[in-house]
Design a protein around this motif. Structure first.
Motif, PDB file in Angstrom:
ATOM      1  N   LYS A  55     -11.346  -3.789  -1.972  1.00  0.00           N
ATOM      2  CA  LYS A  55     -12.400  -3.891  -0.970  1.00  0.00           C
ATOM      3  C   LYS A  55     -12.465  -2.654  -0.080  1.00  0.00           C
ATOM      4  O   LYS A  55     -13.483  -2.407   0.568  1.00  0.00           O
ATOM      5  CB  LYS A  55     -12.288  -5.173  -0.162  1.00  0.00           C
ATOM      6  CG  LYS A  55     -11.023  -5.360   0.663  1.00  0.00           C
ATOM      7  CD  LYS A  55     -11.179  -6.553   1.615  1.00  0.00           C
ATOM      8  CE  LYS A  55     -10.214  -7.688   1.369  1.00  0.00           C
ATOM      9  NZ  LYS A  55      -8.799  -7.385   1.597  1.00  0.00           N
ATOM     10  N   GLY A  56     -11.399  -1.835  -0.070  1.00  0.00           N
ATOM     11  CA  GLY A  56     -11.472  -0.552   0.634  1.00  0.00           C
ATOM     12  C   GLY A  56     -12.524   0.340  -0.011  1.00  0.00           C
ATOM     13  O   GLY A  56     -13.240   1.076   0.670  1.00  0.00           O
ATOM     14  N   ARG A  60      -4.530  -2.735  -2.253  1.00  0.00           N
ATOM     15  CA  ARG A  60      -3.084  -2.744  -2.020  1.00  0.00           C
ATOM     16  C   ARG A  60      -2.374  -3.550  -3.098  1.00  0.00           C
ATOM     17  O   ARG A  60      -2.917  -4.532  -3.607  1.00  0.00           O
ATOM     18  CB  ARG A  60      -2.781  -3.344  -0.640  1.00  0.00           C
ATOM     19  CG  ARG A  60      -3.146  -2.436   0.504  1.00  0.00           C
ATOM     20  CD  ARG A  60      -3.073  -3.144   1.848  1.00  0.00           C
ATOM     21  NE  ARG A  60      -4.189  -4.068   2.036  1.00  0.00           N
ATOM     22  CZ  ARG A  60      -4.442  -4.702   3.172  1.00  0.00           C
ATOM     23  NH1 ARG A  60      -3.661  -4.543   4.215  1.00  0.00           N
ATOM     24  NH2 ARG A  60      -5.484  -5.517   3.268  1.00  0.00           N
ATOM     25  N   ILE A  95     -11.902   7.478   0.775  1.00  0.00           N
ATOM     26  CA  ILE A  95     -12.239   7.298  -0.641  1.00  0.00           C
ATOM     27  C   ILE A  95     -13.361   8.237  -1.087  1.00  0.00           C
ATOM     28  O   ILE A  95     -13.305   8.803  -2.181  1.00  0.00           O
ATOM     29  CB  ILE A  95     -12.552   5.812  -0.919  1.00  0.00           C
ATOM     30  CG1 ILE A  95     -11.215   5.050  -0.914  1.00  0.00           C
ATOM     31  CG2 ILE A  95     -13.276   5.618  -2.249  1.00  0.00           C
ATOM     32  CD1 ILE A  95     -11.313   3.562  -0.908  1.00  0.00           C
ATOM     33  N   ARG A 116      -7.186   3.764   8.688  1.00  0.00           N
ATOM     34  CA  ARG A 116      -7.392   2.418   8.130  1.00  0.00           C
ATOM     35  C   ARG A 116      -8.064   1.568   9.193  1.00  0.00           C
ATOM     36  O   ARG A 116      -7.507   1.379  10.277  1.00  0.00           O
ATOM     37  CB  ARG A 116      -6.038   1.814   7.747  1.00  0.00           C
ATOM     38  CG  ARG A 116      -6.162   0.351   7.359  1.00  0.00           C
ATOM     39  CD  ARG A 116      -4.817  -0.267   7.048  1.00  0.00           C
ATOM     40  NE  ARG A 116      -4.409   0.039   5.697  1.00  0.00           N
ATOM     41  CZ  ARG A 116      -3.230  -0.327   5.169  1.00  0.00           C
ATOM     42  NH1 ARG A 116      -2.362  -0.994   5.899  1.00  0.00           N
ATOM     43  NH2 ARG A 116      -2.952  -0.039   3.914  1.00  0.00           N
ATOM     44  N   ASP A 164      -5.753   5.963  -1.017  1.00  0.00           N
ATOM     45  CA  ASP A 164      -5.821   5.134   0.190  1.00  0.00           C
ATOM     46  C   ASP A 164      -5.827   6.026   1.419  1.00  0.00           C
ATOM     47  O   ASP A 164      -5.242   7.107   1.420  1.00  0.00           O
ATOM     48  CB  ASP A 164      -4.626   4.181   0.250  1.00  0.00           C
ATOM     49  CG  ASP A 164      -4.930   2.943   1.079  1.00  0.00           C
ATOM     50  OD1 ASP A 164      -5.067   1.860   0.492  1.00  0.00           O
ATOM     51  OD2 ASP A 164      -5.043   3.073   2.322  1.00  0.00           O
ATOM     52  N   ILE A 165      -6.458   5.517   2.465  1.00  0.00           N
ATOM     53  CA  ILE A 165      -6.520   6.310   3.695  1.00  0.00           C
ATOM     54  C   ILE A 165      -5.237   6.194   4.502  1.00  0.00           C
ATOM     55  O   ILE A 165      -4.969   7.007   5.377  1.00  0.00           O
ATOM     56  CB  ILE A 165      -7.755   5.881   4.527  1.00  0.00           C
ATOM     57  CG1 ILE A 165      -8.135   6.983   5.526  1.00  0.00           C
ATOM     58  CG2 ILE A 165      -7.514   4.558   5.250  1.00  0.00           C
ATOM     59  CD1 ILE A 165      -9.581   6.998   5.881  1.00  0.00           C
ATOM     60  N   GLY A 212      -8.509   1.954  -3.034  1.00  0.00           N
ATOM     61  CA  GLY A 212      -8.745   1.034  -1.915  1.00  0.00           C
ATOM     62  C   GLY A 212      -8.303  -0.379  -2.213  1.00  0.00           C
ATOM     63  O   GLY A 212      -8.988  -1.334  -1.852  1.00  0.00           O
TER      64      GLY A 212
HETATM   65  P1  ADP Z   1      -8.205  -5.836  -2.041  1.00  0.00           P
HETATM   66  O1  ADP Z   1      -7.827  -7.093  -1.298  1.00  0.00           O
HETATM   67  O2  ADP Z   1      -9.621  -5.798  -2.452  1.00  0.00           O
HETATM   68  O3  ADP Z   1      -7.242  -5.530  -3.137  1.00  0.00           O
HETATM   69  P2  ADP Z   1      -6.984  -4.469   0.146  1.00  0.00           P
HETATM   70  O4  ADP Z   1      -7.529  -5.034   1.410  1.00  0.00           O
HETATM   71  O5  ADP Z   1      -5.655  -4.946  -0.285  1.00  0.00           O
HETATM   72  O6  ADP Z   1      -8.076  -4.630  -0.996  1.00  0.00           O
HETATM   73  O7  ADP Z   1      -6.883  -2.888   0.278  1.00  0.00           O
HETATM   74  C1  ADP Z   1      -7.843  -2.144   0.928  1.00  0.00           C
HETATM   75  C2  ADP Z   1      -7.238  -0.760   1.126  1.00  0.00           C
HETATM   76  O8  ADP Z   1      -8.297   0.157   1.314  1.00  0.00           O
HETATM   77  C3  ADP Z   1      -6.309  -0.643   2.324  1.00  0.00           C
HETATM   78  O9  ADP Z   1      -5.041  -0.205   1.940  1.00  0.00           O
HETATM   79  C4  ADP Z   1      -7.005   0.375   3.236  1.00  0.00           C
HETATM   80  O10 ADP Z   1      -6.102   1.257   3.862  1.00  0.00           O
HETATM   81  C5  ADP Z   1      -7.893   1.116   2.268  1.00  0.00           C
HETATM   82  N1  ADP Z   1      -9.103   1.680   2.852  1.00  0.00           N
HETATM   83  C6  ADP Z   1      -9.985   1.080   3.662  1.00  0.00           C
HETATM   84  N2  ADP Z   1     -11.004   1.900   3.942  1.00  0.00           N
HETATM   85  C7  ADP Z   1     -10.756   3.061   3.295  1.00  0.00           C
HETATM   86  C8  ADP Z   1     -11.434   4.315   3.195  1.00  0.00           C
HETATM   87  N3  ADP Z   1     -12.596   4.546   3.802  1.00  0.00           N
HETATM   88  N4  ADP Z   1     -10.868   5.277   2.434  1.00  0.00           N
HETATM   89  C9  ADP Z   1      -9.678   5.054   1.812  1.00  0.00           C
HETATM   90  N5  ADP Z   1      -9.018   3.903   1.873  1.00  0.00           N
HETATM   91  C10 ADP Z   1      -9.535   2.914   2.605  1.00  0.00           C
END
Ligand code: ADP
Ligand code: TZD
Length: 579
Positions: A227-228, A287, A337, A165, A317-318, A285
């Motif tokens: 946003k992930g 939470r 992802i 992450r 999720d990572i 991606g």
């Molecule tokens: P949003 O606010 O858009 O709902 P969040 O910031 O809550 O998004 O969540 C983003 C998630 O994406 C995090 O839990 C993070 O661990 C995950 N993440 C970020 N980059 C990657 C990736 N390359 N592959 C998988 N998961 C990822």
């Protein structure tokens, strides 16, 4: 060794801390530094510029930090923020903490004072134990004391920021380190070019099967893109997953545009219908934090605010620790992802049965109704201009310029923009993120323009703008194609509060009425426009995009139009005490 030639020969065989840090960054493909000079890093900024790095100087470190963070999000390379000791470091720290919270990769490099004096607390210039303070607010924090360790320090910082992450990393470089010298050849050998800084993480076959089985059995499936998913740059795979399965999807704010918001499978306009109704929800991606009401409560069809609605969840999720953070995750798929979505696609094959027609039909019905209602509101042309009539213009401008990057902060200015302005391409919407933090506006705008070269449109509440407003000088100094639109409704949320005592101070949420933010940018040679109608706003925005000149439009908005805290009014505490 008296001659100039022999002195040069000796100098060329020796390197120093300054150059080793610069060389280590360059070796790892870092081409830009966002920062603010002063002791002990002034010479470092000069040398970095001389060495071909782009050094973007700001007026306040928080904005440089926000710039670095969003550069990291946009490029998958850690954004670098450079600050001076103690106060400069602290100014940058908010951005570092925000980057960690949002999973943006950045490195805050800060100069620091003499260790011997700091550790004995003898009162050095800008004395502070910065490493200790940064630790709980960052994903990782490192200090380098010896020139020969710079290569390792920079490599560790890059790996920590990008792997797993992503997050914010602190790198402490004491003043004495910069001046240290060592043999140039040995110095060069000590540097590390990081191999595979964000290794792929392949999900287990059983986890993928579990997820697919759940998805196959769903009558009312839903995909939530966060946003992930935008960060991961797996755009084609994600589009393919959505379209092959035919499952409706909801984009979180910064995932808007991953598929065009006008996509027929977007359920964004039927959000309050699909969340409680869905039976299987796949998070990609995103939470289950406050932005998704923690996966329970009325939003999800639960009876009370802690009750679950009965959905089953799949979470891609990572971070292996993310699952079950709020509610049970029935099928966690841990990995990056790109790899996870590819594995799902492989399992889906070519004869996937699309979701039941009654589910899709029910969503389409709500969606069409809400879209028609919104179209009616947008078509109105009230005087004074309100959020809707102004955003109707922004919506058209973004549609005509889908490559432009939209930066957005405020309360009402944020919520209305998010729901009214459609995005068409991935990673084009940058906003207040997980914390709902004010102050990202100009830092994000500068970085977005610098790393992409594309036009940037910043839609700013008048309060939000104030947090980073002085950076309009930075926009002008670097002649960046940024069009800032200040939605000026005379205060925080709106401009109508009154002081209940009748005293001379205005209410805490109220600003100077009729302020002319457009004059600010004119002081630095930018274009300022005062717009009181949608037509004036349209003309000014079109001209700003066409000319690529730094522009600030003071868009006068009805001061009665906003609501307290925008759409999150319910989060304001109300006392149980009877009035
Ligand atoms: P949003 O606010 O858009 O709902 P969040 O910031 O809550 O998004 O969540 C983003 C998630 O994406 C995090 O839990 C993070 O661990 C995950 N993440 C970020 N980059 C990657 C990736 N390359 N592959 C998988 N998961 C990822
Ligand atoms: N400070 C910080 C760093 N972040 C915050 N989110 C806030 C304070 C509190 N806050 C909000 O949550 S929105 C907002 C503040 C001060 C400003 C809202 O006013 P605005 O937007 O003028 O920017 P609207 O369109 O008038 O609502």
């Amino acid at each position: 060794m008296g001659t100039v030639e022999s002195q040069l020969a000796t100098a060329s065989q020796v390197t120093d801390g300054f150059h080793l840090v610069i060389d280590a960054l360059k070796l790892n493909g870092i081409d830009t530094i966002f920062g603010l000079p002063g002791i002990p890093i002034t010479d470092f900024t000069r040398m970095a510029q001389a060495a071909g790095l782009r050094v973007i100087s700001f007026r306040h470190e928080q904005n440089a930090g926000n710039a670095a963070a969003i550069a990291g999000f946009l490029t998958q390379k850690p954004g670098i923020c450079l600050t001076v000791s103690a106060p400069g470091f602290l100014n940058g720290l908010t951005a570092l903490a925000n980057a960690t919270t949002n999973c943006f990769p950045m490195i805050l490099i800060s100069g620091s004072s003499e260790r011997e004096i700091v550790d004995l607390q003898q009162g050095d210039y800008e004395e502070m134990d910065q490493l200790a303070i940064a630790k709980p607010l960052s994903k990782a924090a490192f200090r380098v004391l010896h020139a020969e360790d710079i290569g390792v320090g920079v490599a560790r910082a890059i790996r920590a920021a990008l792997s797993g992450r992503p997050g914010g990393v602190y790198l402490d470089l004491p003043a004495k380190l910069f001046a240290q010298t060592m043999d140039a050849e040995a110095g060069k050998k000590s540097l590390i070019k990081v191999v595979d800084p964000a290794p792929k993480q392949i999900p287990g076959a059983d986890a993928v099967k579990r997820a697919l089985d759940l998805l196959k059995g769903a009558k009312k499936p839903l995909i939530v893109l966060g946003k992930g998913a935008a960060y991961a740059q797996a755009d084609a795979e994600i589009k393919s997953l959505i379209e092959k399965t035919g499952i409706p999807y909801l984009p979180m704010s910064m995932a808007k545009g991953l598929l065009p918001d006008t996509h027929e499978q977007s359920a964004a306009a039927a959000r309050s219908y699909v969340l409680p109704e869905a039976d299987v929800v796949m998070l990609v991606g995103a939470r289950l934090n406050w932005l998704l009401s923690h996966g329970k409560g009325k939003t999800w069809g639960g009876k009370g605010h802690k009750d679950r609605g009965g959905q089953k969840f799949i979470q891609i999720d990572i971070s292996p620790q993310e699952a079950d953070s709020n509610v049970r995750i029935d099928a966690p798929v841990v990995g990056d992802i790109g790899s996870c979505v590819s594995a799902l696609l492989a399992g889906i094959g070519s004869n996937w049965v699309k979701p039941p027609a009654d589910w899709l039909g029910a969503i389409a019905e709500r969606k069409n109704k809400n879209v028609a209602k919104m179209a009616e509101t947008l078509a109105k042309d009230p005087r004074p201009m309100n959020f809707h009539s102004a955003l109707n213009v922004v919506r058209d401008i973004v549609k005509a310029n889908p490559d432009a990057i939209l930066v957005n902060e405020g309360a009402n200015a944020l919520d209305f923009t998010r729901s009214i302005v459609d995005m068409y391409k991935p990673r084009k919407r940058l906003d207040v993120g997980t914390w709902g933090v004010m102050g990202i506006g100009m830092g994000f705008s500068v970085a977005a323009a610098v790393v992409s070269g594309l036009p940037v449109i910043a839609i700013e509440g008048d309060s939000a703008f104030g947090f980073s407003g002085m950076e309009v000088e930075t926009l002008c100094r670097y002649n960046l194609p940024v069009c800032v639109v200040v939605f000026n409704n005379n205060g925080v949320y709106r401009g109508t509060d009154v002081n209940p005592t009748g005293g001379p101070d205005v209410a805490p949420t109220v600003f100077v009425k009729g302020a002319r933010y457009d004059k600010l940018i004119e002081a630095f040679g930018g274009v300022g426009v005062h717009a009181t109608t949608p037509a004036e706003l349209r003309k000014a925005m079109e001209e700003a995009i066409r000319s690529r000149k730094p522009t600030l439009i003071n868009a006068v908005i009805d001061e009665t139009a906003g609501t307290e805290s925008g759409r999150i009014t319910s989060l304001n505490p109300t006392s149980g005490k009877k009035k």
